[in-house]
Design a protein around this motif. Sequence first.
Motif, mmCIF file in Angstrom:
data_model
loop_
_atom_site.group_PDB
_atom_site.id
_atom_site.type_symbol
_atom_site.label_atom_id
_atom_site.label_comp_id
_atom_site.label_asym_id
_atom_site.label_seq_id
_atom_site.Cartn_x
_atom_site.Cartn_y
_atom_site.Cartn_z
ATOM 1 N N TYR A 1 9.366 6.029 3.617
ATOM 2 C CA TYR A 1 8.923 7.426 3.688
ATOM 3 C C TYR A 1 9.850 8.264 2.812
ATOM 4 N N ALA A 2 9.264 9.182 2.086
ATOM 5 C CA ALA A 2 10.076 10.150 1.369
ATOM 6 C C ALA A 2 10.811 11.029 2.380
ATOM 7 N N ASP A 3 11.997 11.474 2.006
ATOM 8 C CA ASP A 3 12.772 12.308 2.920
ATOM 9 C C ASP A 3 11.988 13.547 3.350
ATOM 10 N N SER A 4 11.167 14.049 2.463
ATOM 11 C CA SER A 4 10.440 15.291 2.739
ATOM 12 C C SER A 4 9.374 15.131 3.829
ATOM 13 N N VAL A 5 9.008 13.884 4.157
ATOM 14 C CA VAL A 5 7.948 13.687 5.157
ATOM 15 C C VAL A 5 8.410 12.864 6.353
ATOM 16 N N LYS A 6 9.631 12.383 6.337
ATOM 17 C CA LYS A 6 10.135 11.564 7.442
ATOM 18 C C LYS A 6 10.024 12.306 8.763
ATOM 19 N N GLY A 7 9.520 11.606 9.758
ATOM 20 C CA GLY A 7 9.365 12.188 11.081
ATOM 21 C C GLY A 7 8.072 12.970 11.252
ATOM 22 N N ARG A 8 7.342 13.185 10.158
ATOM 23 C CA ARG A 8 6.086 13.951 10.236
ATOM 24 C C ARG A 8 4.879 13.115 9.826
ATOM 25 N N PHE A 9 5.053 12.208 8.870
ATOM 26 C CA PHE A 9 3.953 11.383 8.358
ATOM 27 C C PHE A 9 4.126 9.947 8.840
ATOM 28 N N THR A 10 2.986 9.291 9.059
ATOM 29 C CA THR A 10 3.004 7.882 9.467
ATOM 30 C C THR A 10 1.937 7.117 8.702
ATOM 31 N N ILE A 11 2.339 6.018 8.065
ATOM 32 C CA ILE A 11 1.390 5.143 7.379
ATOM 33 C C ILE A 11 1.063 3.979 8.298
ATOM 34 N N SER A 12 -0.218 3.635 8.345
ATOM 35 C CA SER A 12 -0.645 2.520 9.181
ATOM 36 C C SER A 12 -1.852 1.851 8.543
ATOM 37 N N ARG A 13 -2.228 0.693 9.073
ATOM 38 C CA ARG A 13 -3.407 0.025 8.504
ATOM 39 C C ARG A 13 -4.225 -0.631 9.616
ATOM 40 N N ASP A 14 -5.498 -0.761 9.327
ATOM 41 C CA ASP A 14 -6.439 -1.394 10.231
ATOM 42 C C ASP A 14 -7.004 -2.607 9.502
ATOM 43 N N TYR A 15 -6.608 -3.801 9.951
ATOM 44 C CA TYR A 15 -7.037 -5.018 9.269
ATOM 45 C C TYR A 15 -8.547 -5.170 9.286
ATOM 46 N N ALA A 16 -9.132 -4.899 10.434
ATOM 47 C CA ALA A 16 -10.567 -5.125 10.581
ATOM 48 C C ALA A 16 -11.376 -4.233 9.648
ATOM 49 N N LYS A 17 -10.882 -3.027 9.430
ATOM 50 C CA LYS A 17 -11.606 -2.076 8.582
ATOM 51 C C LYS A 17 -11.117 -2.091 7.140
ATOM 52 N N MET B 1 0.844 -1.191 0.000
ATOM 53 C CA MET B 1 0.000 0.000 0.000
ATOM 54 C C MET B 1 0.883 1.246 0.000
ATOM 55 N N GLY B 2 0.476 2.216 -0.768
ATOM 56 C CA GLY B 2 1.267 3.427 -0.851
ATOM 57 C C GLY B 2 0.395 4.673 -0.849
ATOM 58 N N TRP B 3 0.994 5.748 -0.409
ATOM 59 C CA TRP B 3 0.386 7.081 -0.522
ATOM 60 C C TRP B 3 1.280 7.917 -1.432
ATOM 61 N N PHE B 4 0.649 8.573 -2.388
ATOM 62 C CA PHE B 4 1.343 9.443 -3.322
ATOM 63 C C PHE B 4 0.718 10.827 -3.235
ATOM 64 N N LYS C 1 3.925 0.757 2.550
ATOM 65 C CA LYS C 1 4.066 -0.291 3.555
ATOM 66 C C LYS C 1 3.345 -1.539 3.059
ATOM 67 N N PRO C 2 3.965 -2.685 3.183
ATOM 68 C CA PRO C 2 3.239 -3.914 2.851
ATOM 69 C C PRO C 2 2.044 -4.077 3.767
ATOM 70 N N TRP C 3 0.923 -4.495 3.201
ATOM 71 C CA TRP C 3 -0.272 -4.650 4.021
ATOM 72 C C TRP C 3 -0.019 -5.632 5.164
ATOM 73 N N SER C 4 0.761 -6.663 4.909
ATOM 74 C CA SER C 4 1.007 -7.687 5.920
ATOM 75 C C SER C 4 2.102 -7.297 6.903
ATOM 76 N N GLY C 5 2.679 -6.119 6.724
ATOM 77 C CA GLY C 5 3.725 -5.677 7.631
ATOM 78 C C GLY C 5 5.086 -5.757 6.982
ATOM 79 N N GLY C 6 6.073 -5.164 7.612
ATOM 80 C CA GLY C 6 7.411 -5.169 7.046
ATOM 81 C C GLY C 6 7.945 -3.761 6.928
ATOM 82 N N ASN C 7 8.971 -3.636 6.090
ATOM 83 C CA ASN C 7 9.645 -2.343 5.973
ATOM 84 C C ASN C 7 8.697 -1.262 5.461
ATOM 85 N N THR C 8 8.860 -0.102 6.043
ATOM 86 C CA THR C 8 8.056 1.053 5.665
ATOM 87 C C THR C 8 8.944 2.059 4.953
#
Length: 119
Positions: free
Chosen positions: A60-76, A34-37, A51-58
């Motif tokens: 981030y573009a350098d321009s957003v590191k430390g400010r943006f976070t990608i996450s997922r909710d399996y149930a939803k 899954m990705g955000w562009f 980020k892989p939906w099943s987990g693993g390495n994430t």
Amino acid sequence: QVQLVESGGGLVQAGGSLRLSCAASGRTLSSYIMGWFRQAPGKERERVAAKPWSGGNTYYADSVKGRFTISRDYAKNTVYLQMNSLKPEDTAVYYCAAKSPLADKYNLWGQGTQVTVSS
């Protein structure tokens, strides 16, 4: 047919926060990446997080590191992009995308949601 639907964009002042959501319908994306562009006027589309939906390495573009976070909710069956300390240069249309296991590029896209950061 899988559909990705983004929500959560809007207008925010610099320094503020927004959380974007990407709801997947039609099937689960457990084996997808899954990705955000984002794409600002006159600029090329930029991958900001992935980020892989099943987990693993994430990623981030350098321009957003430390400010943006990608996450997922399996149930939803939903992926999020938490955006903090927003800057005017973060203004863009943000897209959610998914890459299936055998694809060499992202092959599922949402319709996009506008994020505008005022100074």
